[in-house]
Motif scaffolding. Structure first.
Motif, PDB file in Angstrom:
ATOM      1  N   TYR A  15     -16.381 -39.504-111.207  1.00 28.18           N
ATOM      2  CA  TYR A  15     -17.487 -38.716-110.804  1.00 28.18           C
ATOM      3  C   TYR A  15     -17.882 -37.684-111.872  1.00 28.18           C
ATOM      4  N   LYS A  54     -20.299 -36.630-113.562  1.00 24.17           N
ATOM      5  CA  LYS A  54     -21.478 -35.647-113.383  1.00 24.17           C
ATOM      6  C   LYS A  54     -21.465 -34.769-112.333  1.00 24.17           C
ATOM      7  N   ASP A  58     -25.164 -34.090-109.985  1.00 26.52           N
ATOM      8  CA  ASP A  58     -26.201 -34.769-109.762  1.00 26.52           C
ATOM      9  C   ASP A  58     -26.208 -35.194-108.474  1.00 26.52           C
ATOM     10  N   GLU A  94     -27.716 -38.306-107.279  1.00 29.47           N
ATOM     11  CA  GLU A  94     -27.401 -39.525-107.065  1.00 29.47           C
ATOM     12  C   GLU A  94     -26.045 -39.581-106.836  1.00 29.47           C
ATOM     13  N   GLN A  95     -25.039 -39.189-107.807  1.00 28.99           N
ATOM     14  CA  GLN A  95     -23.627 -39.396-107.676  1.00 28.99           C
ATOM     15  C   GLN A  95     -23.096 -38.585-106.553  1.00 28.99           C
ATOM     16  N   SER A 127     -23.003 -41.004-103.536  1.00 31.90           N
ATOM     17  CA  SER A 127     -22.121 -41.906-103.714  1.00 31.90           C
ATOM     18  C   SER A 127     -20.671 -41.349-103.274  1.00 31.90           C
TER      19      SER A 127
END
Length: 322
Positions: free
Chosen positions: A31, A33, A48, A50-51, A54
């Motif tokens: 990961y 970011k 981030d 979006e990351q 996840s």
């Protein structure tokens, strides 16, 4: 930029982070970011959005994996991050996993009978010689129930057979006096639960360890209750204990009728209970023997030698006087 705090509940963070933080470093690399800072069982994550989503999803899957198996490997991390695995199924024959990641399961037919009797009955008597795994396996069943939330607490008890004058001479407060009697139960729990989590559960009374005398007057509900060394109870004590059973409760009573430490004039409550309750519906009785001993091979030889000794010298008064 998003910031989250993720708590690794109910697991040992050392297992999750890996030796020398090797797992944590791998997760950071996967990961790029995100900035991940870990302290004890809390991870502070920035980066981030979006990351982040996840990361939260895969972290929870990894946490659940550690909760079940008490282990985490690099290939597990890769599978969860890449979405190759959604959840893990524990093998049917495994009760739970030790802190070293070892599968705790029946190693003999009679041990499997104990597991089956627990699943089929609300009360189980497990009787057999030292080293047959009856106490350890019983505690593993209780830990599994706690993890699966089929029970809200574990209550473990043993009779303190020297709870009269000798106990008074031991140093310390009451806890210090009774702890030596309960140490085998602590040892088993420490092998199955993270030390910090175990301490927290004991402080919150989710796990309770107490001598038999402390059971009087209680109603034990929503629990797995284990009475260990039951051969050292009197008939009145075991009757009192068995009638503490409340709703949604399972009881396991373990003992070894060849190791009774009561005065010779005192009848063992376990032997009497087995005679009275053996045909009662909802009560299972499992008898383990020398073939079930899973300790060091010398334990089997020692048990065999003492059994031969008992047969040969039990009624030999002249030998006993010597």
């Amino acid at each position: 930029m998003t910031e989250k705090h993720i708590v690794l509940e109910d697991i040992d963070p050392v297992v999750f982070y890996g030796v020398g933080n090797s797992h944590l470093q791998m997760i950071r690399a996967l990961y790029p970011k995100l900035r991940i800072v870990a302290r004890d069982n809390v991870m502070r994550v920035l980066g981030d959005e979006e990351q982040m989503a996840s990361f939260e999803e895969s972290t929870e899957k990894m946490r659940q994996h550690v909760l079940k198996f008490n282990s985490l490997k690099e290939e597990d991390i890769l599978d969860f991050v890449k979405g190759k695995r959604t959840k893990d199924e524990m093998p049917d024959d495994v009760v739970c996993y030790s802190m070293s990641g070892r599968a705790i399961k029946a190693r003999t037919a009679n041990q499997q009978q104990l597991i089956d009797a627990y699943n089929e009955n609300d009360m189980v008597f497990a009787v057999g010689p030292a080293g047959t795994g009856k106490t350890y396996l019983s505690i593993a069943l209780a830990v599994k129930a706690l993890k699966e939330k089929t029970a809200k607490k574990i209550i473990l008890s043993r009779p303190a057979v020297e709870a009269g004058e000798k106990l008074g001479f031991l140093p310390g407060d009451m806890k210090d006096k009774i702890d030596p009697y309960l140490q085998p139960l602590y040892d088993a729990l420490e092998d199955m639960l993270p030390q910090v989590k175990l301490q927290d559960m004991m402080e919150k009374h989710v796990i309770q360890i107490a001598p038999l005398a402390f059971m009087r007057g209680r109603t034990l509900s929503d629990a797995v209750v284990i009475l260990d060394e039951a051969q050292n109870t009197t008939p009145a004590q075991i009757r009192m204990f068995l009638t503490r059973m409340g709703w949604n409760t399972k009881m396991i009573i373990t003992g070894d009728t060849s190791q009774i430490d009561l005065p010779r004039t005192q009848k063992s409550g376990l032997i009497e209970a087995l005679h009275i309750l053996s045909n009662v519906e909802g009560i299972g009785v499992v008898r383990l023997d020398r073939s079930d001993i899973v300790r060091h091979k010398l334990v089997t030889r020692i048990v065999n030698a003492y059994e031969e000794f008992d047969k040969e010298y039990k009624n030999n008064e002249s030998f006993n006087k010597d």
